[in-house]
Every structure is written in structure tokens, then in C-alpha cells.
Design a protein around this motif. Structure first.
Motif, short mmCIF file in Angstrom:
data_model
loop_
_atom_site.label_atom_id
_atom_site.label_comp_id
_atom_site.label_asym_id
_atom_site.label_seq_id
_atom_site.Cartn_x
_atom_site.Cartn_y
_atom_site.Cartn_z
N ARG A 13 0.90 -1.30 0.25
CA ARG A 13 0.00 0.05 -0.07
C ARG A 13 1.14 1.32 0.11
O ARG A 13 0.37 1.56 -0.85
CB ARG A 13 -1.01 0.33 1.16
N SER A 14 1.41 0.95 0.48
CA SER A 14 2.37 2.31 0.88
C SER A 14 3.31 2.89 -0.73
O SER A 14 3.83 4.03 -1.42
CB SER A 14 4.28 2.18 1.78
N LEU A 15 3.38 1.46 -1.58
CA LEU A 15 4.12 1.70 -2.83
C LEU A 15 3.25 1.91 -3.92
O LEU A 15 3.12 2.86 -4.39
CB LEU A 15 4.92 0.80 -3.24
N SER A 16 2.06 2.01 -3.53
CA SER A 16 1.21 2.90 -4.45
C SER A 16 0.40 4.11 -3.92
O SER A 16 0.54 5.06 -4.67
CB SER A 16 -0.64 1.82 -4.09
N MET A 17 0.98 4.61 -2.76
CA MET A 17 0.60 5.82 -3.11
C MET A 17 2.08 7.08 -2.91
O MET A 17 1.92 8.30 -3.32
CB MET A 17 0.92 6.35 -0.59
N LEU A 18 3.08 6.34 -3.28
CA LEU A 18 4.46 6.63 -3.50
C LEU A 18 4.32 6.88 -4.92
O LEU A 18 4.48 8.27 -5.71
CB LEU A 18 5.32 5.75 -3.25
N VAL A 19 3.84 6.06 -5.99
CA VAL A 19 3.34 6.34 -6.73
C VAL A 19 2.33 7.58 -7.69
O VAL A 19 3.05 7.75 -8.19
CB VAL A 19 2.77 4.59 -7.84
N GLN A 20 1.22 7.59 -6.59
CA GLN A 20 0.61 8.15 -6.94
C GLN A 20 1.05 10.31 -6.38
O GLN A 20 -0.03 11.01 -7.22
CB GLN A 20 -0.97 8.05 -5.71
N HIS A 21 1.40 10.08 -5.54
CA HIS A 21 2.25 11.82 -5.04
C HIS A 21 3.52 12.03 -5.41
O HIS A 21 3.48 13.38 -5.37
CB HIS A 21 1.55 11.87 -3.59
N CYS A 22 4.23 11.03 -5.43
CA CYS A 22 5.85 11.45 -5.38
C CYS A 22 6.23 10.91 -6.81
O CYS A 22 6.94 10.56 -6.92
CB CYS A 22 6.46 10.54 -4.61
#
Length: 213
Positions: A158-167
Motif C-alpha cells: 500500500r505504501s508503494l501505491s501511495m508513492l506512485v500516486q503522489h511522489c
């Protein structure tokens, strides 16, 4: 150091008469030795203390207004209280909080919100950093280029998905030894981030480190 004067020189006549005290008597109970600062028991910093620090000039992080690079790695006594109330630098670009076992998602979220110019963030060996912290912080880390999260075992895909979305500007990512992150999600991240150059993912997905011993 100053040159000795006649007034400061010892009186030779007095030296030959009677007993004299030396510093060694302090250990025998005659005098109480001065306290050593690093031997005192640490205490929690209160809001009142922080208010006093803000009014004082001197060696305090609160006095640094344009700080750009800060390394607090392995300062193991730092807690969420320290990080959330002191680290508020809009110009800060590089921050290392690696090996701080007491900090949690609250610290990460606060740093992201108050230090929105970050391009490099190190959080390796911070066991209490979780997906929730990444989810709260990622929307404020649009400028982030280098992120180090090795040995943060509370993180998942889930953390990697958030990084893909915002960073979107991320160039370097270290998630080595994060046992709950899968290689499939790592490959997906690499395909979706346009500037990614280095992804360190050794021993993810619960790889057995004893195989190399």
C-alpha cells in the motif's frame, strides 16, 4: 590562559605552614563534587520548556530559520514530541531520521506537512513507520526525489501505491529488507514513475537472510 602575576602566585610562606586542601578531598566527603550534565537523568521536554527555548538565543534547532540539511540519525532518545514540535523548516531539503526507534507515523506526517521542500528523506530502521504514515505524508512530498525506508517492516504494498500516486519525481527508493512488500508491486512502481533510477529492494517479500550466512 593568562600569564601569572604576583597577586595570583601562591604564597610560598603559606605553603610551608600547616595542611592544605586539594581537589582530591572532594572525593572524601569534604566537598560535594560538581554535577556532570551528561550524568543527569533525562526528562521529557514540556510545552513550557519549548516556549522558553523559542525566546532564547543560542544553540537550539528552533533558532535556525533557513535550515536546508539536517541529520539526526541514531539520536535514539528523540520522540514524536521532539520531531513534531521542533522540525518545522519550509526550506529544509535533506533530512535523515534513520535509526530512531521511538518515532512513529505522527513524526512522518508532521515533517511532510511542515517541511514541504524535502527532496531527500531517510527513515531506515524506524520500526513504527507504517502505511498510515506514508499515506498521510505522501500528498505533501511532491518534490521528494530520494526516499530510504530499508528495514521498515510495518510497510506493505500500500505504501508503494501511495508513492506512485503522489511522489512523481522520485528517483531513488530503498525498501531493502521490508518483508511485507512484494516484488510484483516493486516492478509496477518502476514502470509508473517516470524519473525513477534506482530501486534497492534486496530481501523484500520475506526473503530468508540466513541463506547468505
Amino acid at each position: 590562559m593568562v600569564e601569572p602575576t604576583k597577586e595570583s602566585e601562591p604564597n610560598k610562606e603559606m605553603e610551608s605552614k600547616g595542611s592544605s586542601f586539594t581537589r582530591t578531598f572532594g572525593n572524601m566527603g569534604f566537598f560535594r563534587p560538581p554535577s556532570v550534565p551528561y550524568q543527569e537523568k533525562p526528562r521529557m521536554v514540556t510545552d513550557e520548556d519549548l516556549g522558553v527555548f523559542r525566546e532564547q538565543e543560542g544553540a537550539s534547532l528552533l533558532a535556525l530559520r533557513s535550515l536546508q540539511d539536517l541529520d539526526l540519525s541514531a539520536c535514539s532518545k528523540l520522540t514524536d514530541s521532539s520531531i513534531t514540535q521542533v522540525l518545522r523548516y519550509p526550506d529544509l531539503q535533506r533530512l535523515s531520521l534513520s535509526m530512531l526507534p521511538e518515532i512513529s507515523d505522527d513524526s512522518l506526517a508532521s515533517v511532510a506537512y511542515h517541511c514541504h521542500s524535502l527532496t531527500s528523506l531517510e527513515l531506515s530502521h524506524c520500526p513504527h513507520i507504517s502505511d498510515q504514515g506514508i499515506a498521510r505524508a505522501a500528498p505533501y512530498l511532491a518534490r521528494l526525489q530520494h526516499l530510504y525506508l530499508s528495514c521498515c517492516n510495518a510497510l506493505t504494498d500500500r505504501s508503494l501505491s501511495m508513492l506512485v500516486q503522489h511522489c512523481k519525481r522520485l528517483r531513488t527508493l530503498d525498501i531493502s529488507m521490508c518483508k511485507h512488500i512484494s516484488l510484483t508491486t516493486v516492478e509496477l512502481l518502476q514502470s509508473q514513475l517516470p524519473f525513477i533510477e534506482n530501486v534497492h529492494c534486496r530481501f523484500v517479500a520475506g526473503a530468508d537472510l540466513t541463506l547468505l550466512l
